[in-house]
Design a protein around this motif. Structure first.
Motif, PDB file in Angstrom:
ATOM      1  N   THR A 148      35.009  31.236  31.001  1.00 44.87           N
ATOM      2  CA  THR A 148      36.105  30.999  31.922  1.00 44.87           C
ATOM      3  C   THR A 148      36.392  32.264  32.717  1.00 44.87           C
ATOM      4  OG1 THR A 148      37.066  29.466  30.325  1.00 44.87           O
ATOM      5  CG2 THR A 148      38.493  30.224  32.096  1.00 44.87           C
ATOM      6  N   PRO A 149      36.257  32.193  34.046  1.00 47.11           N
ATOM      7  CA  PRO A 149      36.549  33.387  34.828  1.00 47.11           C
ATOM      8  C   PRO A 149      38.025  33.754  34.728  1.00 47.11           C
ATOM      9  CG  PRO A 149      35.660  31.624  36.214  1.00 47.11           C
ATOM     10  CD  PRO A 149      35.834  31.087  34.841  1.00 47.11           C
ATOM     11  N   LYS A 150      38.293  35.035  34.699  1.00 45.71           N
ATOM     12  CA  LYS A 150      39.675  35.499  34.685  1.00 45.71           C
ATOM     13  C   LYS A 150      40.216  35.467  36.101  1.00 45.71           C
ATOM     14  CE  LYS A 150      40.324  38.854  31.131  1.00 45.71           C
ATOM     15  NZ  LYS A 150      40.408  40.291  30.878  1.00 45.71           N
ATOM     16  N   LYS A 151      41.460  35.066  36.210  1.00 45.77           N
ATOM     17  CA  LYS A 151      42.130  35.080  37.507  1.00 45.77           C
ATOM     18  C   LYS A 151      43.169  36.185  37.475  1.00 45.77           C
ATOM     19  CE  LYS A 151      41.247  30.295  38.334  1.00 45.77           C
ATOM     20  NZ  LYS A 151      41.500  29.191  39.149  1.00 45.77           N
ATOM     21  N   LEU A 152      43.010  37.149  38.370  1.00 46.99           N
ATOM     22  CA  LEU A 152      43.872  38.320  38.396  1.00 46.99           C
ATOM     23  C   LEU A 152      44.731  38.317  39.650  1.00 46.99           C
ATOM     24  CD1 LEU A 152      41.140  40.974  37.502  1.00 46.99           C
ATOM     25  CD2 LEU A 152      42.636  39.746  35.920  1.00 46.99           C
ATOM     26  N   ASN A 153      45.933  38.903  39.543  1.00 48.68           N
ATOM     27  CA  ASN A 153      46.714  39.086  40.762  1.00 48.68           C
ATOM     28  C   ASN A 153      46.107  40.263  41.535  1.00 48.68           C
ATOM     29  OD1 ASN A 153      47.845  41.557  39.827  1.00 48.68           O
ATOM     30  ND2 ASN A 153      49.546  40.481  38.865  1.00 48.68           N
ATOM     31  N   ILE A 154      46.628  40.538  42.708  1.00 47.72           N
ATOM     32  CA  ILE A 154      46.023  41.558  43.586  1.00 47.72           C
ATOM     33  C   ILE A 154      45.987  42.935  42.907  1.00 47.72           C
ATOM     34  CG2 ILE A 154      46.218  42.770  45.793  1.00 47.72           C
ATOM     35  CD1 ILE A 154      45.286  39.880  46.042  1.00 47.72           C
TER      36      ILE A 154
ATOM     37  N   LYS B 113      37.222  40.091  54.492  1.00 48.98           N
ATOM     38  CA  LYS B 113      35.788  40.121  54.773  1.00 48.98           C
ATOM     39  C   LYS B 113      35.013  39.086  53.963  1.00 48.98           C
ATOM     40  CE  LYS B 113      35.859  45.063  55.795  1.00 48.98           C
ATOM     41  NZ  LYS B 113      35.441  46.398  55.331  1.00 48.98           N
ATOM     42  N   GLY B 114      35.736  38.252  53.198  1.00 45.85           N
ATOM     43  CA  GLY B 114      35.035  37.163  52.515  1.00 45.85           C
ATOM     44  C   GLY B 114      35.237  37.049  51.018  1.00 45.85           C
ATOM     45  N   LEU B 115      35.919  37.995  50.395  1.00 48.14           N
ATOM     46  CA  LEU B 115      36.194  37.866  48.960  1.00 48.14           C
ATOM     47  C   LEU B 115      37.142  36.689  48.763  1.00 48.14           C
ATOM     48  CD1 LEU B 115      36.085  38.884  46.013  1.00 48.14           C
ATOM     49  CD2 LEU B 115      38.004  40.384  46.575  1.00 48.14           C
ATOM     50  N   PRO B 116      36.724  35.667  48.010  1.00 49.58           N
ATOM     51  CA  PRO B 116      37.581  34.495  47.836  1.00 49.58           C
ATOM     52  C   PRO B 116      38.902  34.839  47.141  1.00 49.58           C
ATOM     53  CG  PRO B 116      35.345  34.041  47.076  1.00 49.58           C
ATOM     54  CD  PRO B 116      35.442  35.518  47.333  1.00 49.58           C
ATOM     55  N   ILE B 117      39.957  34.224  47.622  1.00 47.67           N
ATOM     56  CA  ILE B 117      41.283  34.418  47.045  1.00 47.67           C
ATOM     57  C   ILE B 117      41.933  33.044  46.938  1.00 47.67           C
ATOM     58  CG2 ILE B 117      42.408  34.827  49.262  1.00 47.67           C
ATOM     59  CD1 ILE B 117      44.130  36.948  47.832  1.00 47.67           C
ATOM     60  N   GLN B 118      42.677  32.838  45.871  1.00 48.13           N
ATOM     61  CA  GLN B 118      43.364  31.570  45.658  1.00 48.13           C
ATOM     62  C   GLN B 118      44.850  31.844  45.536  1.00 48.13           C
ATOM     63  OE1 GLN B 118      41.428  30.795  42.010  1.00 48.13           O
ATOM     64  NE2 GLN B 118      39.613  29.901  42.939  1.00 48.13           N
ATOM     65  N   VAL B 119      45.656  30.921  46.008  1.00 48.81           N
ATOM     66  CA  VAL B 119      47.100  31.051  45.864  1.00 48.81           C
ATOM     67  C   VAL B 119      47.545  30.043  44.815  1.00 48.81           C
ATOM     68  CG1 VAL B 119      49.332  30.941  47.015  1.00 48.81           C
ATOM     69  CG2 VAL B 119      47.328  31.788  48.250  1.00 48.81           C
ATOM     70  N   VAL B 120      48.131  30.559  43.748  1.00 47.26           N
ATOM     71  CA  VAL B 120      48.646  29.730  42.668  1.00 47.26           C
ATOM     72  C   VAL B 120      50.155  29.939  42.648  1.00 47.26           C
ATOM     73  CG1 VAL B 120      48.587  29.251  40.186  1.00 47.26           C
ATOM     74  CG2 VAL B 120      46.506  30.023  41.359  1.00 47.26           C
ATOM     75  N   GLY B 121      50.889  28.916  43.066  1.00 47.66           N
ATOM     76  CA  GLY B 121      52.325  29.103  43.242  1.00 47.66           C
ATOM     77  C   GLY B 121      52.526  30.047  44.407  1.00 47.66           C
TER      78      GLY B 121
END
Length: 89
Positions: free
Chosen positions: A36-42, A62-70
């Motif tokens: 399971t990949p870890k999801k880190l804040n900025i 420049k292309g690093l995927p970012i997700q918004v959770v809440g």
């Protein structure tokens, strides 16, 4: 000083079997956590990558995927690893 324990063949085989079973069980319990990949804040992601927060944010542009959770932006460690491998640090 060295100590040596000599076990009968049967006891040695039983001990090896028990150790094998325990290691196999431990690995099977931990494997899903490793997949399971870890999801880190900025901030955490910047520390993980060893760069400044602004550098990490520029990578997202420049292309690093970012997700918004809440209301929190999250980045997978696997995505950071891939980005750094493909673009350098």
């Amino acid at each position: 000083m060295k100590a040596q324990i000599v076990l009968s063949g049967e006891l040695d085989d039983q001990l090896k079997m028990l150790i094998h079973q325990e290691v196999t069980q431990a690995v099977s319990e931990l494997a899903p956590q490793l997949d399971t990949p870890k999801k880190l804040n900025i901030g955490q992601a910047a520390v993980y990558a060893g760069v400044a927060r602004n550098t990490l944010l520029s990578w997202t542009k420049k292309g690093l995927p970012i997700q918004v959770v809440g209301d929190v932006k999250r980045i997978n460690t696997a995505d950071i690893d891939d980005y750094m491998n493909n673009h350098g640090k």
